[in-house]
Structure formats: C-alpha cells, structure tokens
Design an enzyme around this catalytic site. Structure first.
Site, PDB file in Angstrom:
ATOM      1  N   GLN A 100      14.611 -21.509  21.568  1.00  0.00           N
ATOM      2  CA  GLN A 100      15.389 -20.324  21.205  1.00  0.00           C
ATOM      3  C   GLN A 100      16.872 -20.596  21.441  1.00  0.00           C
ATOM      4  O   GLN A 100      17.729 -19.787  21.099  1.00  0.00           O
ATOM      5  CB  GLN A 100      14.973 -19.128  22.075  1.00  0.00           C
ATOM      6  CG  GLN A 100      13.535 -18.714  21.869  1.00  0.00           C
ATOM      7  CD  GLN A 100      13.040 -17.819  23.003  1.00  0.00           C
ATOM      8  OE1 GLN A 100      13.198 -16.622  22.972  1.00  0.00           O
ATOM      9  NE2 GLN A 100      12.445 -18.424  24.009  1.00  0.00           N
ATOM     10  N   ASN A 101      17.153 -21.723  22.057  1.00  0.00           N
ATOM     11  CA  ASN A 101      18.533 -22.011  22.441  1.00  0.00           C
ATOM     12  C   ASN A 101      19.357 -22.503  21.262  1.00  0.00           C
ATOM     13  O   ASN A 101      18.871 -23.277  20.441  1.00  0.00           O
ATOM     14  CB  ASN A 101      18.564 -23.067  23.555  1.00  0.00           C
ATOM     15  CG  ASN A 101      17.834 -22.586  24.792  1.00  0.00           C
ATOM     16  OD1 ASN A 101      17.548 -21.405  24.904  1.00  0.00           O
ATOM     17  ND2 ASN A 101      17.535 -23.485  25.700  1.00  0.00           N
ATOM     18  N   VAL A 102      20.610 -22.078  21.248  1.00  0.00           N
ATOM     19  CA  VAL A 102      21.504 -22.542  20.187  1.00  0.00           C
ATOM     20  C   VAL A 102      22.304 -23.756  20.655  1.00  0.00           C
ATOM     21  O   VAL A 102      23.044 -24.346  19.867  1.00  0.00           O
ATOM     22  CB  VAL A 102      22.436 -21.402  19.696  1.00  0.00           C
ATOM     23  CG1 VAL A 102      21.622 -20.301  19.031  1.00  0.00           C
ATOM     24  CG2 VAL A 102      23.286 -20.826  20.833  1.00  0.00           C
ATOM     25  N   HIS A 118      16.528 -19.931  16.570  1.00  0.00           N
ATOM     26  CA  HIS A 118      17.654 -18.988  16.583  1.00  0.00           C
ATOM     27  C   HIS A 118      18.950 -19.635  16.083  1.00  0.00           C
ATOM     28  O   HIS A 118      20.043 -19.134  16.366  1.00  0.00           O
ATOM     29  CB  HIS A 118      17.861 -18.401  17.988  1.00  0.00           C
ATOM     30  CG  HIS A 118      16.820 -17.375  18.348  1.00  0.00           C
ATOM     31  ND1 HIS A 118      16.677 -16.852  19.613  1.00  0.00           N
ATOM     32  CD2 HIS A 118      15.873 -16.753  17.584  1.00  0.00           C
ATOM     33  CE1 HIS A 118      15.676 -15.978  19.620  1.00  0.00           C
ATOM     34  NE2 HIS A 118      15.172 -15.897  18.407  1.00  0.00           N
ATOM     35  N   CYS A 126      28.539 -19.331   5.358  1.00  0.00           N
ATOM     36  CA  CYS A 126      29.355 -18.307   4.711  1.00  0.00           C
ATOM     37  C   CYS A 126      28.673 -16.953   4.870  1.00  0.00           C
ATOM     38  O   CYS A 126      27.446 -16.852   4.839  1.00  0.00           O
ATOM     39  CB  CYS A 126      29.522 -18.655   3.228  1.00  0.00           C
ATOM     40  SG  CYS A 126      30.445 -17.390   2.338  1.00  0.00           S
ATOM     41  N   CYS A 129      27.959 -16.358   0.504  1.00  0.00           N
ATOM     42  CA  CYS A 129      27.189 -17.275  -0.353  1.00  0.00           C
ATOM     43  C   CYS A 129      26.319 -18.181   0.520  1.00  0.00           C
ATOM     44  O   CYS A 129      26.205 -17.963   1.726  1.00  0.00           O
ATOM     45  CB  CYS A 129      28.105 -18.074  -1.290  1.00  0.00           C
ATOM     46  SG  CYS A 129      28.992 -19.447  -0.521  1.00  0.00           S
TER      47      CYS A 129
HETATM   48  N1  APR Z   1      14.232 -23.101  35.061  1.00  0.00           N
HETATM   49  C1  APR Z   1      13.361 -22.348  34.334  1.00  0.00           C
HETATM   50  N2  APR Z   1      13.605 -21.075  33.992  1.00  0.00           N
HETATM   51  C2  APR Z   1      14.751 -20.528  34.407  1.00  0.00           C
HETATM   52  C3  APR Z   1      15.700 -21.237  35.172  1.00  0.00           C
HETATM   53  C4  APR Z   1      15.395 -22.586  35.509  1.00  0.00           C
HETATM   54  N3  APR Z   1      16.223 -23.340  36.219  1.00  0.00           N
HETATM   55  N4  APR Z   1      16.736 -20.421  35.438  1.00  0.00           N
HETATM   56  C5  APR Z   1      16.458 -19.242  34.854  1.00  0.00           C
HETATM   57  N5  APR Z   1      15.258 -19.292  34.240  1.00  0.00           N
HETATM   58  C6  APR Z   1      14.550 -18.250  33.492  1.00  0.00           C
HETATM   59  C7  APR Z   1      14.860 -16.828  33.897  1.00  0.00           C
HETATM   60  O1  APR Z   1      14.054 -16.436  35.004  1.00  0.00           O
HETATM   61  C8  APR Z   1      14.507 -16.048  32.640  1.00  0.00           C
HETATM   62  O2  APR Z   1      13.145 -15.676  32.620  1.00  0.00           O
HETATM   63  O3  APR Z   1      14.982 -18.322  32.143  1.00  0.00           O
HETATM   64  C9  APR Z   1      14.755 -17.072  31.519  1.00  0.00           C
HETATM   65  C10 APR Z   1      15.948 -16.752  30.653  1.00  0.00           C
HETATM   66  O4  APR Z   1      15.693 -15.551  29.992  1.00  0.00           O
HETATM   67  P1  APR Z   1      16.738 -14.935  28.942  1.00  0.00           P
HETATM   68  O5  APR Z   1      18.093 -14.889  29.544  1.00  0.00           O
HETATM   69  O6  APR Z   1      16.168 -13.669  28.462  1.00  0.00           O
HETATM   70  O7  APR Z   1      16.779 -16.042  27.792  1.00  0.00           O
HETATM   71  P2  APR Z   1      15.759 -16.272  26.590  1.00  0.00           P
HETATM   72  O8  APR Z   1      14.364 -15.952  26.990  1.00  0.00           O
HETATM   73  O9  APR Z   1      16.033 -17.626  26.065  1.00  0.00           O
HETATM   74  O10 APR Z   1      16.268 -15.174  25.564  1.00  0.00           O
HETATM   75  C11 APR Z   1      15.695 -15.113  24.287  1.00  0.00           C
HETATM   76  O11 APR Z   1      17.374 -13.548  23.633  1.00  0.00           O
HETATM   77  O12 APR Z   1      19.520 -12.632  23.322  1.00  0.00           O
HETATM   78  C12 APR Z   1      18.547 -13.465  22.828  1.00  0.00           C
HETATM   79  O13 APR Z   1      18.977 -14.980  21.124  1.00  0.00           O
HETATM   80  C13 APR Z   1      18.984 -14.874  22.532  1.00  0.00           C
HETATM   81  O14 APR Z   1      17.548 -16.833  22.296  1.00  0.00           O
HETATM   82  C14 APR Z   1      17.887 -15.737  23.136  1.00  0.00           C
HETATM   83  C15 APR Z   1      16.744 -14.756  23.273  1.00  0.00           C
END
Ligand code: APR
Length: 255
Positions: A100-102, A118, A126, A129
């Site tokens: 999900q990471n960019v 994501h 754009c 287009c």
């Molecule tokens: N190792 C493993 N997990 C971890 C660590 C670590 N060192 N540090 C934090 N975490 C966990 C947190 O406990 C949390 O559950 O990573 C998770 C991050 O959660 P979010 O911040 O909600 O991120 P994510 O799940 O990737 O979000 C999904 O939400 O806003 C959107 O588009 C954005 O892709 C993103 C999506």
C-alpha cells in the site's frame, strides 16, 4: 518463537504474498498514517493532500507538499524488513510483494515483483488526459526542506496541470495491478501481512481474501489489529526485528 509448522510452511511454499503497509517503512523513518503522535494524518490535512477535491482547491500547495514528501523518502534507506523480503524472493519460486506504500523502499532493496496498489510517489499524471511519467532521480534529489507551495508541472500533451500519481481517498485502485494483487492473494500458499492497520478498504480486503480462502497467514505488527485472531500466526513486534529472525529460522543465515 516460531513453530515448526510455520518454518516448514515457509520452506515448502511455492508462492508467498507479502502484503505490506506503512509499518514496514516505519523503521526507515517514514511516518505511518495513523500513528497517534507522528502519523501523517495527525500532522497534515487529509483533505488537502489526500483528495482530488482538496488538490483542485490549491494545486500549488498539494504539488509542493508532494515534492517535499518525495524528497524526504529519497533521503531514507531501506531497513532490515525490506532487505529480508528481497532475500526471501531469492529462496522461493515466487514472492509477490503487494504494498500500500507509495515509497520505493522495497524496490531499492531489490524486491523486483512489487505491486503498488496505491500508486507511487515518484510517478505523476495529468489531471485530465492519460499522460503519465516518472520523475527523474535528479529532480527528486533536489533539496526541499519543508512543504512549500510550488506550481504543478504542465502536461506536455494537453497543457493541463499534473498531479501525483497516487491513489487518493474516493479513487479507484489501478485496475490491472489490483487484479493481479487479488489473484495472488487468493492463490498463494502463504500470506505475510506486515505493518498495516488494515483499516483502509479495498486494500485491506487482500488479507480478508486469503483468510477466507483458508490460506495460512502471518501478521507482524507492534499493535493490535482486527485480524489478530483470524491469522494463523500473529507476532506482536517490529517488522525489521521479526522478519529477519523468521527467515533465518527457515533458511539459515541470509546474505
Ligand atoms: N513494524 C511493523 N508494523 C509497524 C511498525 C513496525 N516497525 N511500526 C508501526 N507499525 C504498524 C502500526 O501498528 C499500524 O498498524 O503499521 C501500521 C500502520 O498503519 P497505517 O498508518 O494505518 O498505515 P497503512 O495500514 O499502510 O494505511 C493504509 O491508508 O491513508 C491510507 O493510502 C494510505 O496506504 C495507506 C492506507
């Protein structure tokens, strides 16, 4: 710490899906979204930087914010979790990383088959287009110390404004990538669910799909999530600490 069943499953799997969220990059110093103190959504207005509506209200603010964010990620390095995942791909017939990471930290440490459901911070498109491009590293390397307004690039095809090619709230996921991610999640032998709160759908449904299909699953997260009791193996801790130990237990010392 790891059961013999899990070790054998890892050793014998033909296809592993590694489904990652912001937590896998946390130990590289990239903020997660929902951390109560340092989360991006605590510190920045989700409307302005996470929706097309907000972007259109002030494109220079949004474009400048993403230039800053891109440069911040450029300054970070992959951590032992990214490294371990890239190594896993060398041990097994097939490893699909669905993130999900960019950020591009999986690729920078050698993971080749990465599905960015994501989008990607370094890609732009754009607003009107179909033009898309990837910004050159030379541009991302230019220092941006803080988010400041900066006029968006202009589309070379239709002269409209460009936007970051990431998936904002309310938008569809890229259909080809999403299709591959769904298929991999339902067909793999083992799913590793690393560092995601599992709160954002449809992305989070990938873990639900694997669980529904009774595919063995592993979750690594320092905090509780809704699937703690649904996964086969739940580890409370940091990805950069647990993943290298797990893979070493299965495959011996990794490079
Ligand atoms: N190792 C493993 N997990 C971890 C660590 C670590 N060192 N540090 C934090 N975490 C966990 C947190 O406990 C949390 O559950 O990573 C998770 C991050 O959660 P979010 O911040 O909600 O991120 P994510 O799940 O990737 O979000 C999904 O939400 O806003 C959107 O588009 C954005 O892709 C993103 C999506």
């Amino acid at each position: 710490m790891f059961s013999e069943n899990l070790i054998q499953k890892l050793q014998n799997s033909k296809h592993v899906v590694v489904f990652t969220g912001a937590g896998v990059s946390a130990e590289s110093g990239v903020p997660t979204f929902r951390d109560v103190e340092n989360g991006l959504w605590e510190n920045f207005d989700v409307m302005k930087i996470g929706t097309e509506q907000g972007y259109l209200q002030d494109p220079s603010f949004g474009w400048g914010w993403y230039e800053w964010a891109r440069h911040q990620v450029f300054l970070k390095q992959p951590n032992p979790a990214h490294y371990a995942i890239a190594q896993l791909a060398e041990k097994l017939p097939k490893v699909t990383v669905v993130t999900q990471n960019v950020d591009d930290l999986h690729e920078r440490d050698g993971s080749l088959d990465v599905l960015h459901i994501h989008g990607a911070l370094n890609d732009v498109c754009c607003l009107y287009c179909d033009y898309k491009s990837t910004l050159p590293q030379s541009r991302i390397a230019i220092e941006v110390e803080q988010p400041i307004s900066s006029p968006p690039d202009i589309c070379p095809l239709c002269s409209s404004i460009m936007r970051p090619h990431v998936v904002w709230f309310g938008e569809n996921l890229p259909s080809d990538i999403w299709q591959k991610a769904k298929e991999a999640s339902e067909q793999c032998d083992l799913m590793l669910i690393i560092g995601t709160s599992g709160l954002i759908y449809p992305a989070a449904s990938l873990a639900d799909r694997a669980i529904y299909k009774k595919i063995e699953s592993v979750q690594i997260n320092p905090d509780a999530t809704d699937i703690d009791t649904l996964v086969t193996h739940n580890f409370r801790g940091k990805a950069g600490e647990i993943l290298p130990l797990l893979f070493e237990a299965a495959f011996g010392e990794m490079k």
